[in-house]
Design a protein around this motif. Structure first.
Motif, PDB file in Angstrom:
ATOM      1  N   LEU A 115      -3.791  -0.300  -5.810  1.00  0.00           N
ATOM      2  CA  LEU A 115      -3.534  -1.406  -4.895  1.00  0.00           C
ATOM      3  C   LEU A 115      -5.250  -2.205  -4.496  1.00  0.00           C
ATOM      4  N   ALA A 158       0.540  -1.197  -0.229  1.00  0.00           N
ATOM      5  CA  ALA A 158       0.080  -0.155  -0.288  1.00  0.00           C
ATOM      6  C   ALA A 158       0.873   0.881  -0.063  1.00  0.00           C
ATOM      7  N   GLU A 159       0.474   2.342  -0.671  1.00  0.00           N
ATOM      8  CA  GLU A 159       0.850   3.142  -0.192  1.00  0.00           C
ATOM      9  C   GLU A 159       1.471   3.515   1.299  1.00  0.00           C
ATOM     10  N   LYS A 160       1.553   3.609   2.267  1.00  0.00           N
ATOM     11  CA  LYS A 160       2.564   3.756   2.998  1.00  0.00           C
ATOM     12  C   LYS A 160       2.577   2.524   3.770  1.00  0.00           C
TER      13      LYS A 160
END
Ligand code: ZN
Length: 159
Positions: A123, A62-64
């Motif tokens: 995602l 994921a992005e984080k």
């Protein structure tokens, strides 16, 4: 760290994975090793059956950062988008697959907490791809068309 990715017509890729009843050290270790393997292969997602474990565990990038999901369930799907997709278990193949554009997925996190993730773009595609793996479904089942790549080709964004 003994995990490796099973490929092509391995029967485990066609089986339905069973839910995890309790998140213990073994499950946490599976998540950690799957994340390591996914990153080593430069993938954006990996499902437990791909390492020979018929348990409802997936990891996605994921992005984080990487997220491990236990017993993931897609609760909402919005929109529809068609794109090319690869799979770490089907090297050399790209499939054109239509997926929901956005999904909300409910899951238990690594510590067993009930969690939700709203995903879109790559995602969202990865989550749907990995949940398919838990049900024994491969991109070749959903493909509108298939592309066979030569050895060493591909864009490295496999799941
Ligand atoms: Zn895959």
């Amino acid at each position: 760290m003994g995990l490796s990715i099973v490929t092509y017509d391995a029967p485990v890729l066609r089986a339905v994975s069973r839910p995890v009843r309790r998140i213990n050290r073994t499950v946490q270790q599976l998540i950690d090793e799957m994340i390591e393997l996914m990153r080593g292969e430069q993938g954006i997602g990996l499902a437990a059956p791909q390492v020979g474990e018929l348990r409802r565990v997936i990891v996605v990038e994921a992005e984080k950062g990487p997220v491990g999901m236990v017993n993931p369930r897609i609760r909402e799907r919005v929109g529809s988008v068609t794109a090319l997709e690869g799979c770490l278990s089907l090297p050399g193949i790209l499939a054109e697959v239509t997926r929901a554009e956005k999904v909300r997925v409910e899951y238990l996190d690594r510590e067993g907490r009930r969690s939700w993730l709203d995903a879109d773009g790559l995602l969202a595609r990865a989550v749907q791809h990995e949940v398919d793996h838990l049900n024994g479904i491969l991109i070749t089942d959903r493909a509108l068309s298939l592309i066979a790549l030569g050895v060493g080709e591909g864009d490295g964004r496999c799941e």
